[in-house]
Enzyme design. Sequence first.
Site: not given
Lengths: 342, 428
Positions: A34, A65, A94, A134
């Site tokens: 990405e 993903e 994922p 994150h």
Amino acid sequence: MTEPATKTMNMIEAINSALDVMLAKDPEVVIMGEDVGYFGGVFRATAGLQKKHGKTRVFDTPISECGIIGVGVGMAAYGLRPVPEIQFADYIYPGLDQLVSEAARMRYRSANDFICPMTVRSPFGGGIFGGQTHSQSPESLFTHVCGIKTVIPATPYDAKGLLIAAIEDNDPVVFFEPKRIYNGPFSGYYDRPVEPWSKHDGSAVPEGYYRIDLGKAAVVREGQAVTVLTYGTMVHVVKAVVAEHGIDAEIIDLRTLLPLDIETIEASVKKTGRCMVVHEATRTSGFGAELAAQVQERCFYHLEAPIERVTGFDTPYPHSLEWAYFPGPVRLARAFDKIMKD
Amino acid sequence: MVHGIKDNLAPLHLHVPEPKFRPGDKADFSDIIVPEVDAITRPDEHASPADIHALAYGLVRVLGDDNQAVGSWNPGLDADTLRAMLRKMLLLRAFDDRMFRAQRQGKTSFYMKSFGEEATSVATTMALHSDDMCFPSYRQQGILITRDYPLVDMMNQIYSNSGDRLKGRQLPIMYSAKDYGFFSISGNLTTQYPQAVGWAMASASRADTRISAVWCGDGSTAEGDFHSALTFAAVYNAPVIFQVVNNQWAISSFSGFAGSERTTFAARAIGYGIAGLRVDGNDALAVFAAMQWAANRARTNGGPTLIEYFTYRGEGHSTSDDPGAYRAAEEYALWPLGDPVTRLKDHLIAIGAWSDEQHEALILELSDFVKASQKEAEQKGILGHGLHHPMETMFEDVFEEMPWHLKEQCEQMLEEQRDKFGPEWEAR
């Protein structure tokens, strides 16, 4: 023989250089993820690579993903050497089925008919006010899976050499990049100015090709009193705390969690008689548990104190209370006090 | 009631799908619409997906009620090719019967038949080039049979014996045969979907000419991988053919649990802007024609196609379930699209290229061939009877090079065997 040209690089620049070198060296290497193409990645790790190597070598992907890793497995089956980026380690879940059930098992289940030489790069760890999505350190999910190698660098020099070795490896590698130290090593004192990589030995990076073999730890500080097993950001935090408190610790940067450099660990613990394991990840079933088990199996009669574990707490990574969660100087100092007491 | 009804609103209710027939019911498929041959004619292979939406709701057919091949989709195969197709489908059926029986005889742990779906793996493979890459699900053994993979090698895998190319590591039927363009089968469903896209993207990026084809069932279209794969294929215009073998049943769950009460599986293509075809999966010529259309499209950079084969799983999911426990007994006999082998046979007879006598003789010949292959395979052992790969192979191929911890564990396992079987085990 002339020394290869070196340049001062931060960790992002070193990773970018590794990818650049491998794209040029091996036509089968492809990079995807990405925002990695035109934009060069949210952390700039792939900056300029699409322009230099073309859109079929370095390209953006849908936000999937599962798709990124699954497509990588298929590309590897074709004969390519994909290096997908997962934008944050927190987003890797994922893609877990494709990593755990597919990439990791491909060689075994097909008896070498198909292999998966894929390196999944992903920034991991906290200390950047990233909140719970994150900041995670999920490395022990991968060390628990047979068939995956797990690599975590702690300096720009190591990052480049390890990443090149990972890309050249014929098995799948999960390559976690400690994003807190992308721009400079971290002492653990979040309220002090950030030291740039240029002041650190590990920032002198050869511009060309070199590799650091997977499965080899680095003794980053020799000492006699206690062995500290750690990796990633925590290498630098431990170094700072040890310097501050004048502890004669032997600090081992594992660099590769699996396969683990057990010889270096065993020799050090037998020498010092004490062992502390340090990671930022949550404590229960963390990689420290495996390290503690390995050390007690091999070095029990050399140990003069119980093995200490210094880790993050078993909570999601909190946003506002990040520094109470992080295994920083206070938690480390208390653990050193305890392990050196007996 | 846990919560009171507020503001006189009608209560919500949850819809849990239920198949129309259960054990003891009389199946009635009169509501299944079987359109006329050529109800929708064959479009140009480079037709815009937006212009062919109707094909995702229709049913491509070639074999009419009079057993003649007619219409614009008729691939015009010659009699030799048709007989070869029938032969492969019959060989697959004979192989399935024999291996199912072998499981019942305790020679292996597991088997899955493809009875009723033979066309979806045989006719499709015949429409591909031999070096195109197939990413099968678990019921496409017909691909290997069509590509002349040795039956003995398939059986060795099913028996996990000393001849098993996969060294006894995989559940029976989870073959891998790279040389035959057959990807390693996974037990985790639809993982092969994004992998086939990745393979196709790699082929396109290398200016190769090979394409990939991938199979899954109706039930496993619900997996996230399915949707990731279609997104990627659409985004990169990948030369891949997606196939959904809609055999109505996912173990005991009917296709309604994958969304079939609302739309067709082929119609999933419409949302992604790719071509979608719904095909009579028991009409081998229609299956061939659809695959040929999609393969020509993919090979000329026309992009991906999603094909749904509307068919019926004639037997249980595997040797581990009894379909009599969850569906009406005579469903297959009443299936309005018939049996793919019978229909192809009837077509060959109708065009004067086959006879009942030839058919019976071929069944016997193939049965003998399968039996002889089985005898040969069993010389290398059956599951659990000692003739397996050396014990150390358990630790090989986890990685290219065996790391220390696996060497240690391998040594531990060998010591356990010495404890268990004594010193003579060592000498073996």
